[in-house]
Design an enzyme around this catalytic site. Structure first.
Site, short mmCIF file in Angstrom:
data_model
loop_
_atom_site.label_atom_id
_atom_site.label_comp_id
_atom_site.label_asym_id
_atom_site.label_seq_id
_atom_site.Cartn_x
_atom_site.Cartn_y
_atom_site.Cartn_z
N ASP A 12 0.83 -1.19 0.00
CA ASP A 12 0.00 0.00 0.00
C ASP A 12 0.87 1.25 0.00
OD1 ASP A 12 -1.76 2.09 0.58
OD2 ASP A 12 -2.72 1.04 2.25
N ILE A 13 0.79 2.05 -1.04
CA ILE A 13 1.61 3.25 -1.17
C ILE A 13 1.35 4.26 -0.05
CG2 ILE A 13 0.03 4.56 -2.68
CD1 ILE A 13 2.58 5.36 -4.32
N GLY A 16 -4.70 2.15 -14.28
CA GLY A 16 -6.01 1.84 -13.71
C GLY A 16 -7.11 2.21 -14.69
N VAL A 57 -5.74 4.43 -6.90
CA VAL A 57 -4.69 4.95 -6.02
C VAL A 57 -4.99 6.40 -5.62
CG1 VAL A 57 -3.07 5.75 -7.80
CG2 VAL A 57 -2.20 4.97 -5.61
N ASP A 58 -5.58 7.17 -6.52
CA ASP A 58 -5.93 8.56 -6.23
C ASP A 58 -6.89 8.62 -5.04
OD1 ASP A 58 -6.21 11.33 -6.48
OD2 ASP A 58 -7.57 11.20 -8.18
#
Length: 180
Positions: free
Chosen positions: A11-12, A124, A34-35
């Site tokens: 997980d970033i 994505g 992710v955003d």
């Protein structure tokens, strides 16, 4: 020679790095993938910072990058960059994706940041083919780091094993080690 690039599976939003790169949409107002994960983890301060950027300059064009505070993330800053929407590769998508990586690296270096984490930009909802995007990411970042001292460490953050193996294979082909 030890590489300055690592592949991280996970997980970033949990990485303790100077800068997390957000695969943003042009509005900078958060979205899916992710955003959305970065906006949720960073809390409302990130959205407020993005609103200020929008008021100052408008939307962020594909390939461009802007920097904000990181809110509740364990990072110092977030660089928001917009990847290209995939239209079959005939609309300068590769050049735009390279610019997104290069502009993010330039912004991190200009602000004196030493470590940076990239997601797989554009893969994505924007539909960029994962293998082609990974190749552009690895080549652009590797080439940049051969010419610049900062950032000292770059992480390619993958949320699944398949993507992590892809990045590791590309780095191995370039003769670069990965530690993660």
């Amino acid at each position: 020679m030890n590489s300055r690039i690592e592949v991280f599976l996970g997980d970033i939003t949990t990485l303790h790095v100077d800068v997390v790169v957000n695969a943003a949409n042009p509005s900078l107002m958060g979205g899916g993938g992710v955003d959305g994960a970065i906006h949720r983890a960073a809390g409302p301060a990130l959205l407020e910072a993005c609103k200020v950027v929008r008021q100052q300059q408008g939307e962020c064009a594909p390939g461009q990058a802007v920097i904000t505070l990181a809110g509740d993330l364990p990072a110092k800053a977030v660089i928001h960059t917009v990847g290209p929407v995939w239209h079959g590769g005939e609309h300068h998508e590769a050049r735009i994706l390279e610019e997104a990586y290069r502009n993010s690296l330039n912004l991190a270096a200009a602000n004196g940041y030493h470590s940076l984490a990239f997601p797989a930009i554009g893969t994505g909802v924007y539909g960029y083919p994962r293998a082609a995007a990974a190749e552009i990411a690895v080549n652009t970042v590797s080439d940049y780091l051969t010419r610049k001292p900062l950032p000292e460490r770059v992480y390619f953050v993958c949320y699944d094993e398949e993507n992590a193996r892809l990045y590791k294979r590309l780095l191995t082909q370039r003769g670069q080690e990965t530690d993660a």
